[in-house]
Design a protein around this motif. Structure first.
Motif, short mmCIF file in Angstrom:
data_model
loop_
_atom_site.label_atom_id
_atom_site.label_comp_id
_atom_site.label_asym_id
_atom_site.label_seq_id
_atom_site.Cartn_x
_atom_site.Cartn_y
_atom_site.Cartn_z
N ARG A 40 0.74 -1.20 0.04
CA ARG A 40 -0.10 0.16 -0.04
C ARG A 40 0.90 1.15 -0.01
O ARG A 40 0.31 2.26 -0.38
N PHE A 41 1.98 1.05 0.57
CA PHE A 41 2.99 2.29 0.40
C PHE A 41 3.65 2.54 -0.73
O PHE A 41 3.94 3.60 -0.99
N MET A 42 3.77 1.83 -1.59
CA MET A 42 4.31 1.64 -2.97
C MET A 42 3.41 2.67 -3.82
O MET A 42 2.33 2.76 -3.58
N GLY A 43 4.13 3.29 -4.89
CA GLY A 43 3.22 4.05 -5.81
C GLY A 43 3.86 5.52 -5.69
O GLY A 43 5.05 5.69 -5.37
N LYS A 44 3.06 6.40 -6.18
CA LYS A 44 3.65 7.94 -6.54
C LYS A 44 3.26 8.64 -5.23
O LYS A 44 2.15 8.62 -4.67
N TRP A 45 4.34 9.33 -4.71
CA TRP A 45 4.35 10.20 -3.61
C TRP A 45 4.81 11.52 -4.18
O TRP A 45 5.62 11.84 -5.15
N HIS A 126 4.35 7.42 10.29
CA HIS A 126 2.92 7.33 10.11
C HIS A 126 2.69 7.69 8.85
O HIS A 126 3.20 8.47 8.02
N THR A 127 1.59 6.80 8.21
CA THR A 127 1.00 6.92 6.87
C THR A 127 -0.48 6.47 7.10
O THR A 127 -0.91 5.53 8.07
N ASN A 128 -1.38 6.91 6.32
CA ASN A 128 -2.80 6.54 6.00
C ASN A 128 -2.81 6.01 4.62
O ASN A 128 -3.89 5.59 4.06
N TYR A 129 -1.76 5.85 3.96
CA TYR A 129 -1.39 5.38 2.54
C TYR A 129 -1.95 5.96 1.51
O TYR A 129 -1.52 6.24 0.31
N ASP A 130 -3.34 6.67 1.73
CA ASP A 130 -3.95 7.14 0.71
C ASP A 130 -3.60 8.86 0.52
O ASP A 130 -4.09 9.34 -0.44
N GLU A 131 -3.20 9.39 1.65
CA GLU A 131 -3.17 10.63 1.65
C GLU A 131 -1.75 11.29 2.04
O GLU A 131 -1.10 12.12 1.26
N TYR A 154 5.42 13.18 2.84
CA TYR A 154 5.07 13.09 1.68
C TYR A 154 3.47 12.89 1.54
O TYR A 154 2.99 12.78 2.53
N SER A 155 3.11 13.18 0.16
CA SER A 155 1.61 13.38 0.00
C SER A 155 1.39 12.53 -1.40
O SER A 155 2.11 12.53 -2.19
N ARG A 156 0.23 12.31 -1.39
CA ARG A 156 -0.26 11.37 -2.77
C ARG A 156 -0.57 12.52 -3.84
O ARG A 156 -0.67 12.48 -5.00
N ALA A 157 -1.02 13.90 -3.21
CA ALA A 157 -1.30 14.96 -4.14
C ALA A 157 -0.42 16.00 -3.92
O ALA A 157 0.70 15.87 -2.88
N ILE A 158 -0.46 17.28 -4.56
CA ILE A 158 0.65 18.42 -4.23
C ILE A 158 0.12 19.12 -3.07
O ILE A 158 0.65 20.22 -3.13
N ASN A 159 -0.56 18.61 -2.35
CA ASN A 159 -0.98 19.58 -0.93
C ASN A 159 -1.52 18.63 -0.08
O ASN A 159 -2.00 17.37 -0.15
#
Length: 194
Positions: A40-45, A126-131, A154-159
């Motif tokens: 779930r942590f993998m992908g774009k950040w 700490h992470t919620n994986y989606d945000e 880190y964030s999944r979006a630019i804010n």
């Protein structure tokens, strides 16, 4: 009294063994994301905020505080994962890949920075994986032995929300740094990394 004399040789042997083993240094007390899920942590950040005890890093980052796009990829059969960082520097997009070694502790990774000859111990605090994800990086440069603490958001979006940013600043203070010194990266993301 006779029983005490029987223990003396055992104590001497135990002391000699412990001296041969060298000092045992405790690991830092670091809270890691509970039930961490690597997939779930993998992908774009996007790296949105950063602070470090390294003055050279902070000076360099202040000079070019752009958002870094991160792409994390893991092959299930491998004991590592790769992060490709894309940033906008000197008018062009630059990419750099780093290999992270997995450990027996979920949410804890190791990597090496050749340029500074530094071993880095990375923790997903700490992470919620989606945000969002909050990272703690502890490094030691060789041969100087200089130690550095870095905290990244880190964030999944630019804010991120104000609540996430407040939690990040609390984490920064917990590691002895001033939240006033946090560098908020600017919105200059390479077009190919959006």
């Amino acid at each position: 009294m006779q029983g005490a004399w029987r223990l003396v040789p055992l104590l001497v042997l135990g002391l000699a063994w412990s001296l041969q083993m060298g000092p045992v240094l405790p690991e830092p007390l670091i809270l890691i994301q509970e039930n961490f899920d690597l997939s779930r942590f993998m992908g774009k950040w996007y790296e949105l905020a950063v602070i470090s005890t390294c003055p050279h890093f902070m000076q360099r980052k202040r000079g070019n505080p752009v958002i870094v796009a991160l792409e994390m990829q893991h092959v299930a059969s491998e004991s590592n994962f790769t992060t490709t960082a894309t940033s906008f520097r000197n008018g062009t997009c630059k990419q750099k890949s780093t290999g992270y070694d997995l450990t027996n502790t979920p949410g804890r990774f190791f990597y090496y920075i050749e340029r500074f000859r530094a071993d880095v111990d990375a923790f997903v605090v700490h992470t919620n994986y989606d945000e969002y994800a909050m990272m703690l990086l502890l490094s030691i440069e060789q041969p100087s032995g200089n130690k550095t603490t870095t905290v990244k958001l880190y964030s999944r979006a630019i804010n991120v929300t104000a609540a996430v940013l407040d939690s990040f600043k609390t984490l920064v203070r917990q590691h002895g740094m001033s939240d006033d010194a946090v560098i908020m990266n600017q919105n200059e993301v390479c077009s190919r990394s959006r």
